[in-house]
Enzyme design. Structure first.
Site, PDB file in Angstrom:
ATOM      1  N   ASP A 171       5.352  -2.756   5.909  1.00 59.24           N
ATOM      2  CA  ASP A 171       4.241  -1.924   6.150  1.00 59.24           C
ATOM      3  C   ASP A 171       4.163  -1.746   7.886  1.00 59.24           C
ATOM      4  OD1 ASP A 171       3.992  -2.207   3.734  1.00 59.24           O
ATOM      5  OD2 ASP A 171       2.177  -3.750   3.869  1.00 59.24           O
ATOM      6  N   GLU A 231      10.349  -1.953  -4.148  1.00 57.82           N
ATOM      7  CA  GLU A 231       9.002  -2.682  -4.171  1.00 57.82           C
ATOM      8  C   GLU A 231       9.133  -4.076  -4.351  1.00 57.82           C
ATOM      9  OE1 GLU A 231       6.380  -1.350  -2.392  1.00 57.82           O
ATOM     10  OE2 GLU A 231       6.330   0.207  -3.814  1.00 57.82           O
ATOM     11  N   LYS A 267      -4.823  -8.477  -1.509  1.00 57.69           N
ATOM     12  CA  LYS A 267      -3.784  -9.517  -1.705  1.00 57.69           C
ATOM     13  C   LYS A 267      -4.182 -11.006  -1.066  1.00 57.69           C
ATOM     14  CE  LYS A 267      -0.478  -7.382   0.746  1.00 57.69           C
ATOM     15  NZ  LYS A 267      -0.998  -6.294   1.152  1.00 57.69           N
TER      16      LYS A 267
HETATM   17  C1  GLA Z   1       2.768  -5.136   0.459  1.00 54.60           C
HETATM   18  C2  GLA Z   1       3.383  -5.991   1.384  1.00 54.60           C
HETATM   19  C3  GLA Z   1       4.673  -5.390   1.893  1.00 54.60           C
HETATM   20  C4  GLA Z   1       5.510  -5.197   0.511  1.00 54.60           C
HETATM   21  C5  GLA Z   1       4.739  -4.446  -0.596  1.00 54.60           C
HETATM   22  C6  GLA Z   1       5.471  -4.623  -2.015  1.00 54.60           C
HETATM   23  O1  GLA Z   1       2.432  -3.815   0.891  1.00 54.60           O
HETATM   24  O2  GLA Z   1       2.720  -5.774   2.592  1.00 54.60           O
HETATM   25  O3  GLA Z   1       5.417  -6.210   2.748  1.00 54.60           O
HETATM   26  O4  GLA Z   1       6.099  -6.495   0.076  1.00 54.60           O
HETATM   27  O5  GLA Z   1       3.508  -5.293  -0.677  1.00 54.60           O
HETATM   28  O6  GLA Z   1       6.457  -4.085  -1.943  1.00 54.60           O
END
Ligand code: GLA
Length: 532
Positions: free
Chosen positions: A226, A60, A274
């Site tokens: 993702d 993560e 986010k």
């Molecule tokens: C979000 C972001 C990913 C990654 C995760 C944390 O999902 O989109 O790219 O950084 O957080 O691991």
């Protein structure tokens, strides 16, 4: 695995879902076709594009630093039913030389949106900054991002689309850290490719790269996990994704074992957006890791400290060992050499860097002035280097804690993967996988500070209810948790989380809402197009 092939065309739901998933989804797919016909003048869709969400098993907040991660696609997904009108086939043409896109959603709170664009440039496609049509931004950024990759003859073709009608249906809860936004961007990209007849002209790697870039236009400086998970996953496998030196993926089966194990996802139901909290959470963390990279490079005496070669913690590691190839043996010490023997060179380098960060970086929060001294970037250079890409807000920056998390988490990913390929696949392998997940969570909570009280509560409850390992998944600050559980324990485990968390905190939840928040999952297949 070859990643230079196009997004696949499938013809059966069993190419997408598990047998149980097919049974669950068949009705939803049929319903989508009839909802489409209602929404768009009794017509039938030409195709349905699909992009899944993902659960990250381990790794993560390290993708944007350049380290490998280990997610798996889930069956929850975004579907887009699409009809394409072309200038030569009916009276639907938009203004001369313009493409019209109409995008609707089966969930009424996401309002329909229509936009137009030129074929040769997309400047008139503006993003919405408020209102219930804002979700359509994901489609728009995908379109804007992909546009410059579409070959001229596709954009100028006589049979180019004049109007694209899209009906979206999603089962990934938004802002729950199962990556609904990346699935939206990915699915939109597939729709555009297919609508322009260009699916076979752009391979999945290019598509993933464009989708990653595009999503940053929505205001989050995210990494590439993702979109890659959504695009490249295959059923029954987790996906080991590397970003350095270039994007590559390795589908990896989780060990078969007696007793069998599975993963359970439990949503805290705390919304983690986010886009909204980026300046104090996600985007700030990205910047802190960049500051840590410059400070660590300086402390390690790397001379090229100001160039690209030390921009991220990954690049600091690469540059350092390029300049000092014998450092592991000469300066590593017992812990590093142990890791070298157990897990190989890459792992030992990570351990080396974790220990170096711990020794060399200042502990606790640092003011801007202190970071200027530690990194050597002062005044305007500091602004340009750390503050120019995305807005952030902070009084103090925690370089030591973020850096130690990054290197230790990257090492845990390698250990996790190595356990998956080991011969012995009994309960002890799973106990070790579980331990890695739980230490990942401890690091995310203590060092990366991206947990929250509800995540902590759910994870504690899971551990009391028999989980072998538990952690938050995705960015954190709310959203979902993932738990490793013995298959035979799943019913009792689900019941315990339901009683101890959902019924207590959210007594009014309907059965369907609980099942949506709390479920076991098997690694699912990735993005595809289904020709109707
Ligand atoms: C979000 C972001 C990913 C990654 C995760 C944390 O999902 O989109 O790219 O950084 O957080 O691991």
């Amino acid at each position: 695995m070859p990643v230079s092939d196009p997004v696949p065309l499938v013809s059966s739901l069993s190419d997408i879902y598990s047998p149980a998933g097919v049974a669950k989804s068949a009705l939803r797919w049929d319903r989508l076709a009839s909802q489409f016909s209602k929404a768009f003048n009794q017509s039938q869709p030409d195709f349905i594009a699909r992009a899944p969400g993902r659960v990250n098993l381990i790794g993560e907040h390290i993708d944007y630093v350049g380290f490998s991660v280990f997610p798996a696609a889930i069956e929850k997904d975004i579907l887009m039913a699409v009809k394409v009108h072309r200038s030569d086939d009916d009276g639907h043409s938009a203004a001369e030389g313009e493409l019209e896109v109409v995008i609707k959603n089966t969930t009424p709170r996401f309002e329909a949106h229509t936009f137009t664009s030129g074929y040769l440039e997309t400047d008139q496609v503006g993003l919405l900054d408020q209102g219930d049509q804002r979700w359509a931004n994901y489609f728009k950024v995908a379109f804007k991002g992909l546009h410059s990759h579409l070959p001229a003859e596709v954009l100028e073709s006589r049979s180019r689309p004049t109007r694209i009608e899209v009906l979206v249906d999603g089962t990934i809860p938004p802002e729950s850290s199962l990556s609904s936004s990346a699935a939206m961007t990915t699915c939109s990209s597939i729709v555009i490719l297919q609508a322009f007849g260009a699916r076979e002209r752009i391979d999945r790697t290019e598509m993933a790269e464009v989708a990653i870039e595009s999503e940053r236009l929505v205001g989050v400086n995210s990494g590439g996990m993702d979109q890659s998970a959504s695009i490249f996953s295959i059923p029954h496998h987790a996906l080991y994704i590397s970003f350095y030196p270039k994007l590559s993926v390795q589908p990896t089966r989780l060990p078969t074992s007696q007793p069998e194990h599975t993963f359970v996802i439990a949503n805290t139901l705390v919304v983690s957006d986010k886009k909204v909290t980026g300046p104090v959470n996600y985007n700030l963390r990205v910047v802190e890791t960049r500051m840590a990279a410059r400070a660590l490079a300086k402390a390690l005496g790397i001379e090229s400290n100001r160039g690209e070669e030390t921009k991220t913690l990954r690049l600091v590691l690469e540059t350092f060992f390029r300049e000092k190839p014998a450092a592991l043996e000469e300066e590593g010490g017992a812990e590093v050499l142990d890791t070298l023997r157990g897990y190989g060179e890459e792992a030992a380098r990570l351990r080396f860097m974790e220990l170096a960060s711990d020794r060399l970086l200042e502990k606790g929060g640092m003011t801007r002035e202190q970071v200027e001294v530690a990194t050597g970037f002062r005044g305007k250079d500091f602004d340009q280097e750390f503050l120019s890409s995305f807005p952030i807000r902070a009084e103090k920056f925690k370089l030591h804690a973020r850096s130690v998390h990054v290197f230790s988490e990257a090492l845990r990913v390698i250990q996790f993967k190595s356990l998956c390929s080991e011969e012995s696949k009994g309960p002890s392998t799973y106990a070790s996988l579980g331990e890695l997940m739980s230490s990942s969570q401890a690091s995310l909570r203590e060092l990366y500070e991206c947990s929250c009280p509800e995540l902590d509560e759910l994870i504690q409850l899971a551990s009391d209810s028999g989980a072998i390992g538990s952690r938050l998944t995705g960015a954190g600050w709310g959203g979902c948790t993932v738990h490793l559980v013995r298959k035979s324990d799943v019913p009792e485990f689900l019941a315990s989380l339901r009683r101890g968390y959902y019924e207590k905190r959210f007594p009014g939840l309907r059965e369907e809402e609980i099942n949506d928040a709390l479920f076991d999952t098997e690694p699912a297949g990735g993005a595809c197009v289904y020709q109707v």
